[in-house]
Design an enzyme around this catalytic site. Structure first.
Site, PDB file in Angstrom:
ATOM      1  CB  SER A 109      26.397  47.260  22.930  1.00  0.00           C
ATOM      2  OG  SER A 109      26.378  45.927  23.408  1.00  0.00           O
ATOM      3  CG  ASN A 119      34.235  47.204  33.331  1.00  0.00           C
ATOM      4  OD1 ASN A 119      35.261  46.723  33.814  1.00  0.00           O
ATOM      5  ND2 ASN A 119      33.036  46.661  33.513  1.00  0.00           N
ATOM      6  CD1 TRP A 120      39.661  48.354  29.280  1.00  0.00           C
ATOM      7  CD2 TRP A 120      41.717  48.086  30.139  1.00  0.00           C
ATOM      8  NE1 TRP A 120      40.496  49.273  28.683  1.00  0.00           N
ATOM      9  CE2 TRP A 120      41.760  49.130  29.192  1.00  0.00           C
ATOM     10  CE3 TRP A 120      42.889  47.742  30.818  1.00  0.00           C
ATOM     11  CZ2 TRP A 120      42.944  49.827  28.907  1.00  0.00           C
ATOM     12  CZ3 TRP A 120      44.062  48.433  30.540  1.00  0.00           C
ATOM     13  CH2 TRP A 120      44.087  49.466  29.582  1.00  0.00           C
ATOM     14  CE  LYS A 121      32.475  44.218  30.689  1.00  0.00           C
ATOM     15  NZ  LYS A 121      31.202  43.660  30.279  1.00  0.00           N
ATOM     16  CD  GLU A 127      27.299  49.249  32.647  1.00  0.00           C
ATOM     17  OE1 GLU A 127      28.053  49.619  31.741  1.00  0.00           O
ATOM     18  OE2 GLU A 127      27.575  48.315  33.421  1.00  0.00           O
ATOM     19  N   GLY A 145      27.573  43.738  26.362  1.00  0.00           N
ATOM     20  CA  GLY A 145      28.345  42.747  25.626  1.00  0.00           C
ATOM     21  C   GLY A 145      27.537  42.005  24.574  1.00  0.00           C
ATOM     22  CG  HIS A 164      29.638  45.595  35.985  1.00  0.00           C
ATOM     23  ND1 HIS A 164      29.245  44.441  35.361  1.00  0.00           N
ATOM     24  CD2 HIS A 164      29.913  46.488  35.013  1.00  0.00           C
ATOM     25  CE1 HIS A 164      29.289  44.628  34.043  1.00  0.00           C
ATOM     26  NE2 HIS A 164      29.685  45.872  33.811  1.00  0.00           N
ATOM     27  N   GLY A 169      32.574  48.706  27.828  1.00  0.00           N
ATOM     28  CA  GLY A 169      33.296  47.449  28.003  1.00  0.00           C
ATOM     29  C   GLY A 169      34.088  47.102  26.762  1.00  0.00           C
ATOM     30  N   GLY A 170      33.507  46.277  25.902  1.00  0.00           N
ATOM     31  CA  GLY A 170      34.202  45.747  24.723  1.00  0.00           C
ATOM     32  C   GLY A 170      34.934  46.793  23.899  1.00  0.00           C
ATOM     33  CD  GLU A 208      30.203  41.631  33.029  1.00  0.00           C
ATOM     34  OE1 GLU A 208      31.333  41.945  33.446  1.00  0.00           O
ATOM     35  OE2 GLU A 208      29.826  41.876  31.864  1.00  0.00           O
TER      36      GLU A 208
END
Ligand code: PEP
Length: 248
Positions: free
Chosen positions: A209, A9-11, A164, A170, A95, A230-231, A97
């Site tokens: 993470s 997930n590159w956001k 998640e 993150g 998600h 993600g990251g 976010e």
């Protein structure tokens, strides 16, 4: 046997040129990976370019969200019809976010889910408790509610859930393998009440993470069937390191 899914997930990261550069490095690292489904969710602006670049690869393409109507006066929104039109086959829905910053309720998530299914998109359906919910001992109730509301009127065929925990996204605070397994087990139990035997075939990914360093222990948990990253998915070598977790 559930086939693992490792999804990026590159956001809101990467311009088109950066997405292309990522694939130049990433594809040669994973082209011979046959045991897992690899999926990348770039921002909307890179989807069309990525669809063309991924066409003859072993990598699937996901959108990070969609709107639940097919077309109409919904300024700024992207419909499932538009996503399938450009060759997208997956979509991330619910998600945290989007729930936190854009006010998405379980009801909206369910509408999006049903719209995606109507158009044959595979959904990565995200759920997870906040830190305060965990500290208040509400984790399993929150997960149960998100599942039963989110998948209302949705069959178990091809269902992919991403657990998640919000406190792990993150933050560098990964759930321990025991915490992940406990949550995944409770998710599968809820699914069994709703679907019966087919719940055993639902793939449940862990997200929060995940890195190449902790992927092995998380993926070794019996109910962890993949990862939403993600990251650590923003760099080709680290995402490839997760895709290539120890499969023994
Ligand atoms: C995510 O946002 O889906 C996620 C898991 O992020 P990170 O890996 O950066 O915690």
């Amino acid at each position: 046997m559930r086939r693992p899914v490792i999804a990026a997930n590159w956001k809101m990261n990467k311009k088109i040129e950066e997405a292309q550069a990522f694939l130049d490095e990433f594809i040669p690292l994973v082209w011979n990976e046959r045991e897992v489904d690899i999926v990348i969710a770039p921002p909307f602006t890179a989807l069309y370019t990525m669809a063309n670049l991924l066409r003859i690869t072993n990598i699937g393409l996901a959108a990070q969200d969609l709107f639940y109507e097919d077309k109409g006066a919904y300024t700024g929104e992207i419909s499932p019809v538009m996503l399938t039109d450009i060759g997208c086959s997956y979509v991330i829905i619910g998600h945290s976010e989007r729930r936190i910053y854009f006010g998405e309720t379980d009801e909206i998530v369910n509408k999006k889910f049903r719209a995606a299914r109507r158009h044959g998109l595979e959904v990565i359906f995200c759920i997870g408790e906040s830190l305060s919910e965990r500290e208040a001992g509400m984790t399993f109730d929150v997960l149960k509610r998100q599942i039963s509301e989110g998948i209302r009127d949705i069959s178990s065929d091809g269902l992919i859930i991403a657990y998640e925990p919000v406190w792990a996204i993150g933050t560098g605070k990964t759930a321990t393998p025991d915490q992940a397994q406990e949550a995944h087990e409770s998710i599968r139990k809820t699914l069994s009440h709703l679907y019966g035997e087919p719940a055993k075939g639902v793939r449940i990914l862990y997200g929060g993470s995940v890195t190449p360093e902790n992927a092995d222990v998380l993926m070794a948990c019996p109910d962890v069937d993949g990862a939403l990253v993600g990251g650590a998915s923003l760099k080709a070598d680290s995402f490839a390191g997760i895709v290539k977790y120890n499969k023994q």
